[in-house]
Scaffold this motif. Sequence first.
Motif, short mmCIF file in Angstrom:
data_model
loop_
_atom_site.label_atom_id
_atom_site.label_comp_id
_atom_site.label_asym_id
_atom_site.label_seq_id
_atom_site.Cartn_x
_atom_site.Cartn_y
_atom_site.Cartn_z
N ALA A 42 50.75 46.00 47.40
CA ALA A 42 49.32 45.79 47.16
C ALA A 42 48.69 45.01 48.30
N LEU A 43 49.39 43.99 48.82
CA LEU A 43 48.87 43.21 49.94
C LEU A 43 48.74 44.07 51.19
N LYS A 44 49.74 44.91 51.45
CA LYS A 44 49.70 45.80 52.61
C LYS A 44 48.54 46.78 52.50
N ASN A 45 48.32 47.34 51.31
CA ASN A 45 47.22 48.29 51.11
C ASN A 45 45.87 47.61 51.28
N LYS A 46 45.76 46.37 50.77
CA LYS A 46 44.50 45.65 50.89
C LYS A 46 44.21 45.31 52.36
N GLN A 47 45.26 44.91 53.07
CA GLN A 47 45.09 44.62 54.50
C GLN A 47 44.71 45.88 55.28
N LYS A 48 45.31 47.01 54.91
CA LYS A 48 44.97 48.28 55.56
C LYS A 48 43.52 48.67 55.27
N MET A 50 41.11 46.64 54.63
CA MET A 50 40.26 45.76 55.42
C MET A 50 40.18 46.24 56.87
N MET A 51 41.32 46.57 57.48
CA MET A 51 41.33 47.01 58.87
C MET A 51 40.61 48.35 59.03
N ASP A 52 40.78 49.25 58.06
CA ASP A 52 40.06 50.54 58.12
C ASP A 52 38.55 50.31 58.08
N MET A 53 38.13 49.37 57.22
CA MET A 53 36.70 49.07 57.13
C MET A 53 36.20 48.45 58.42
N VAL A 54 37.01 47.56 59.00
CA VAL A 54 36.64 46.95 60.28
C VAL A 54 36.50 48.02 61.36
N ASN A 55 37.52 48.88 61.47
CA ASN A 55 37.51 49.92 62.52
C ASN A 55 36.35 50.89 62.34
N GLN A 56 36.12 51.30 61.09
CA GLN A 56 35.04 52.25 60.82
C GLN A 56 33.68 51.64 61.13
N THR A 57 33.50 50.37 60.72
CA THR A 57 32.22 49.70 60.97
C THR A 57 31.98 49.49 62.45
N GLY A 284 36.18 37.96 56.27
CA GLY A 284 35.77 36.89 55.36
C GLY A 284 35.54 37.38 53.95
N SER A 285 35.01 38.62 53.82
CA SER A 285 34.77 39.17 52.48
C SER A 285 36.07 39.49 51.75
N PHE A 286 37.15 39.66 52.50
CA PHE A 286 38.45 39.94 51.89
C PHE A 286 39.32 38.68 51.76
N LYS A 287 38.89 37.57 52.39
CA LYS A 287 39.77 36.41 52.53
C LYS A 287 40.25 35.85 51.20
N ALA A 288 39.31 35.65 50.26
CA ALA A 288 39.69 35.04 48.98
C ALA A 288 40.73 35.88 48.26
N GLU A 289 40.50 37.20 48.22
CA GLU A 289 41.43 38.08 47.52
C GLU A 289 42.78 38.12 48.22
#
Length: 367
Positions: A42-48, A50-57, A284-289
């Motif tokens: 779950a942590l790996k998927n959430k990190q992925k 986040m990175m996909d969102m970063v790259n796409q943005t 930052g939007s993903f940090k808490a989770e």
Amino acid sequence: MAQPMLDYAAFFADAKQAVGELEQLRAQEKQLEGRKKQLEAALKNKQKLMMDMVNQTVKSRKAEVTKSYDEELAKTQEQLKKVRTKREKAKNQGIKERIAEDTKSLSKENEDLKESMKTLFRNNHVPGFCRGSFYYALYFAGSVKEAGILFLTVLVCFLLVPCGIYFLLPNGQAWHLVLIYVAAVLIFGGLYVAVGNRTKMRHPETLQKGRELHDQIRANRRQIKKISRAIRRDKDEALYNLQKFDDELAQLQQDLDQTNRKKKEALNTFETVTQTIITDEISGSFKAELDQMEADLTGISDKLRDTGARLKEKNLFVTDAYGSYIGREFLTTERLEALETLIRTGEAASITEAVSRYKAKNIKPAE
């Protein structure tokens, strides 16, 4: 000397309790391992994510910046193209006017020569078609061009036309071709001779004078072409009043270079500053989770290490305290109860005998 074991009930009770605790620890360890794998996935998927969102943005924002500058560059390039076209038209018009001016006397002389030839032929009652270049090419060829026209005329009349007619015949034969050639010679040759007799033979002096006028006109045309060629090759454009176009082109080129420079700076700023800001905002939007998931994973890992240590300690204890008496293969609740039953019912008098009887009943010998 070791004392024989007398209290089997206490032994089996303690053994079953210890084995039960061992099995419980094993089950707990397995459950914790499964939970740890789930949290890691779950942590790996959430990190992925986040990175996909970063790259796409980042990709999308960079494309927007690039598109904005490219649109402005395209507008400027289109303006450059239009101004260059206008400049070329103005230059061509200037060249035409310069050619017309520099060859005005020769053009005027040719007009006068044509008018003189027209008057000459009219006064001497020579047919008007005799003034044409085609006539002089057929009867007074005086240049390579006129000789070429004569050759092509002969080729058409005495080769292409007869062959064309022959191939159009449905059942053409050799004698048909002979007849066609005879007819071509009679028609075209007769026409050539007839026109020559009625013009060349009757008005030789007038036609010869016309030849001289033709030659003079042709010489003037050659001179006009020579002057035109020299003007077109002249690199000096000062005579064509193109400065306003050059100034506009220089300004547009400066704008184009400046926009390219700004585009490069904007992309560099995006990659060194804006991209980092975007990454930090999304992260930052993903940090808490993510922090919570990492904390949960750390807690599970700690529990798993603690459980593993307890399992190891309990496993060694059970092996030392009970495995040495009954063997590791009997360290299960089910088999301990079976051995206890054999002793309690009197089928076996000792643990060793109970183990032997259990094996005899439950383990088939190898065939």
